[in-house]
Scaffold this motif. Sequence first.
Motif, short mmCIF file in Angstrom:
data_model
loop_
_atom_site.label_atom_id
_atom_site.label_comp_id
_atom_site.label_asym_id
_atom_site.label_seq_id
_atom_site.Cartn_x
_atom_site.Cartn_y
_atom_site.Cartn_z
N ALA A 32 -10.16 -28.42 -46.97
CA ALA A 32 -10.86 -27.78 -48.08
C ALA A 32 -10.34 -28.36 -49.39
O ALA A 32 -9.20 -28.81 -49.47
N VAL A 33 -11.18 -28.32 -50.41
CA VAL A 33 -10.78 -28.78 -51.74
C VAL A 33 -10.51 -27.53 -52.58
O VAL A 33 -11.31 -26.59 -52.60
N ASN A 34 -9.37 -27.52 -53.26
CA ASN A 34 -8.94 -26.37 -54.03
C ASN A 34 -8.55 -26.78 -55.44
O ASN A 34 -8.04 -27.88 -55.65
N ILE A 35 -8.77 -25.89 -56.38
CA ILE A 35 -8.18 -26.04 -57.71
C ILE A 35 -7.12 -24.96 -57.82
O ILE A 35 -7.41 -23.77 -57.65
N ILE A 36 -5.90 -25.40 -58.05
CA ILE A 36 -4.76 -24.49 -58.17
C ILE A 36 -4.53 -24.27 -59.67
O ILE A 36 -4.41 -25.23 -60.43
N THR A 37 -4.49 -23.01 -60.08
CA THR A 37 -4.36 -22.69 -61.51
C THR A 37 -3.18 -21.76 -61.75
O THR A 37 -2.73 -21.05 -60.84
N GLY A 43 2.47 -21.64 -70.11
CA GLY A 43 1.17 -22.20 -70.45
C GLY A 43 0.18 -22.13 -69.31
O GLY A 43 0.46 -21.60 -68.23
N ARG A 44 -0.99 -22.69 -69.59
CA ARG A 44 -2.10 -22.70 -68.63
C ARG A 44 -2.21 -24.11 -68.06
O ARG A 44 -2.19 -25.09 -68.81
N ALA A 45 -2.38 -24.20 -66.74
CA ALA A 45 -2.49 -25.52 -66.10
C ALA A 45 -3.28 -25.39 -64.81
O ALA A 45 -3.43 -24.30 -64.26
N GLY A 46 -3.76 -26.54 -64.34
CA GLY A 46 -4.48 -26.56 -63.07
C GLY A 46 -4.56 -27.97 -62.53
O GLY A 46 -4.49 -28.94 -63.28
N PHE A 47 -4.68 -28.07 -61.20
CA PHE A 47 -4.81 -29.36 -60.55
C PHE A 47 -5.61 -29.20 -59.26
O PHE A 47 -5.70 -28.11 -58.71
N THR A 48 -6.19 -30.30 -58.80
CA THR A 48 -6.92 -30.31 -57.54
C THR A 48 -5.96 -30.58 -56.40
O THR A 48 -5.08 -31.44 -56.51
N ALA A 49 -6.13 -29.84 -55.30
CA ALA A 49 -5.23 -29.99 -54.16
C ALA A 49 -5.96 -29.80 -52.85
O ALA A 49 -6.86 -28.96 -52.74
N SER A 50 -5.56 -30.57 -51.87
CA SER A 50 -6.01 -30.33 -50.50
C SER A 50 -4.84 -29.89 -49.62
O SER A 50 -5.05 -29.41 -48.52
N THR A 81 3.53 -17.97 -60.77
CA THR A 81 2.28 -17.41 -60.24
C THR A 81 1.26 -18.53 -60.17
O THR A 81 1.36 -19.53 -60.89
N LEU A 82 0.27 -18.35 -59.30
CA LEU A 82 -0.81 -19.32 -59.22
C LEU A 82 -2.00 -18.69 -58.51
O LEU A 82 -1.88 -17.65 -57.87
N CYS A 83 -3.13 -19.35 -58.65
CA CYS A 83 -4.33 -18.96 -57.92
C CYS A 83 -4.85 -20.17 -57.17
O CYS A 83 -4.99 -21.25 -57.74
N VAL A 84 -5.11 -19.98 -55.88
CA VAL A 84 -5.74 -21.00 -55.05
C VAL A 84 -7.24 -20.71 -55.08
O VAL A 84 -7.69 -19.71 -54.51
N ASN A 85 -8.00 -21.56 -55.75
CA ASN A 85 -9.46 -21.43 -55.85
C ASN A 85 -10.08 -22.46 -54.91
O ASN A 85 -10.04 -23.66 -55.19
N THR A 86 -10.63 -22.00 -53.80
CA THR A 86 -11.26 -22.90 -52.83
C THR A 86 -12.68 -23.19 -53.31
O THR A 86 -13.48 -22.28 -53.53
N LEU A 87 -12.97 -24.48 -53.48
CA LEU A 87 -14.20 -24.88 -54.17
C LEU A 87 -15.44 -24.79 -53.30
O LEU A 87 -15.41 -25.05 -52.10
N ALA A 88 -16.53 -24.45 -53.97
CA ALA A 88 -17.86 -24.48 -53.37
C ALA A 88 -18.43 -25.89 -53.55
O ALA A 88 -17.93 -26.69 -54.35
N LEU A 162 -16.66 -27.00 -49.91
CA LEU A 162 -16.48 -28.41 -50.23
C LEU A 162 -15.24 -28.90 -49.48
O LEU A 162 -14.17 -28.29 -49.57
N ALA A 163 -15.40 -29.98 -48.74
CA ALA A 163 -14.29 -30.56 -47.98
C ALA A 163 -14.05 -31.99 -48.43
O ALA A 163 -14.93 -32.63 -49.02
N TYR A 164 -12.85 -32.48 -48.16
CA TYR A 164 -12.49 -33.86 -48.45
C TYR A 164 -12.07 -34.51 -47.15
O TYR A 164 -11.16 -34.02 -46.46
N PHE A 165 -12.76 -35.59 -46.78
CA PHE A 165 -12.50 -36.29 -45.53
C PHE A 165 -12.82 -37.76 -45.72
O PHE A 165 -13.86 -38.10 -46.30
N ASP A 166 -11.94 -38.63 -45.26
CA ASP A 166 -12.14 -40.07 -45.34
C ASP A 166 -12.35 -40.53 -46.78
O ASP A 166 -13.20 -41.37 -47.06
N ARG A 167 -11.58 -39.90 -47.68
CA ARG A 167 -11.58 -40.22 -49.12
C ARG A 167 -12.93 -39.97 -49.80
O ARG A 167 -13.27 -40.59 -50.79
N ARG A 168 -13.69 -39.01 -49.24
CA ARG A 168 -14.97 -38.63 -49.83
C ARG A 168 -15.16 -37.12 -49.72
O ARG A 168 -14.63 -36.49 -48.81
N TYR A 169 -15.96 -36.59 -50.64
CA TYR A 169 -16.34 -35.19 -50.58
C TYR A 169 -17.47 -34.99 -49.57
O TYR A 169 -18.32 -35.87 -49.40
#
Length: 175
Positions: A32-37, A43-50, A81-88, A162-169
């Motif tokens: 799954a593709v996630n945005i961690i916030t 401060g406020r920050a976020g990154f994409t993570a699988s 603290t953080l939030c794991v947001n699993t992407l649509a 939304l999933a990430y596989f073989d370097r593609r969405y």
Amino acid sequence: MQSQTLLADTPLQSPYVEKQDFRDAMARLGSAVNIITTDGPAGRAGFTASAVCSVTDTPPTLLVCLNRSASVYSVFKQNQTLCVNTLAAEHESLSNLFGGKTPMELRFSAARWSTLATGSPILHGAVVSFDCQIGQIVSVGTHDIFFCQALALTRNDDSHGLAYFDRRYHSLLKQ
């Protein structure tokens, strides 16, 4: 918050698999593709993570892996603290924004956000969002593993994942 470093009781055998071979093999491990916030005193920050997965349901715990050299690392470690947001499926472009060098203000201005228990940003339209407190940090190689207890969550049962596989969405369609 507890922090520790794990050391092997016996030396690991060498040689390891080659770094590029390992990376190529890991590209075949879909996720799954996630945005961690996070948002808090640092401060406020976020990154994409699988590199996210469930650990246990008692207490409800997830793990999130983050490279210690990442520009957002200290913000997450300090906020605790953080939030794991699993992407649509429709969040592919947002994933790219949070996965690059885009300034934080522009990342967050590209979507609608709210908060739950911790104050970490919750993405509107995410498949699921886990609002968490970091309970433990374990260092392995170049990364820290954050063990995060879920304090609140929100689900969107109508969205496609939304999933990430073989370097593609890839869009995951509900049956």
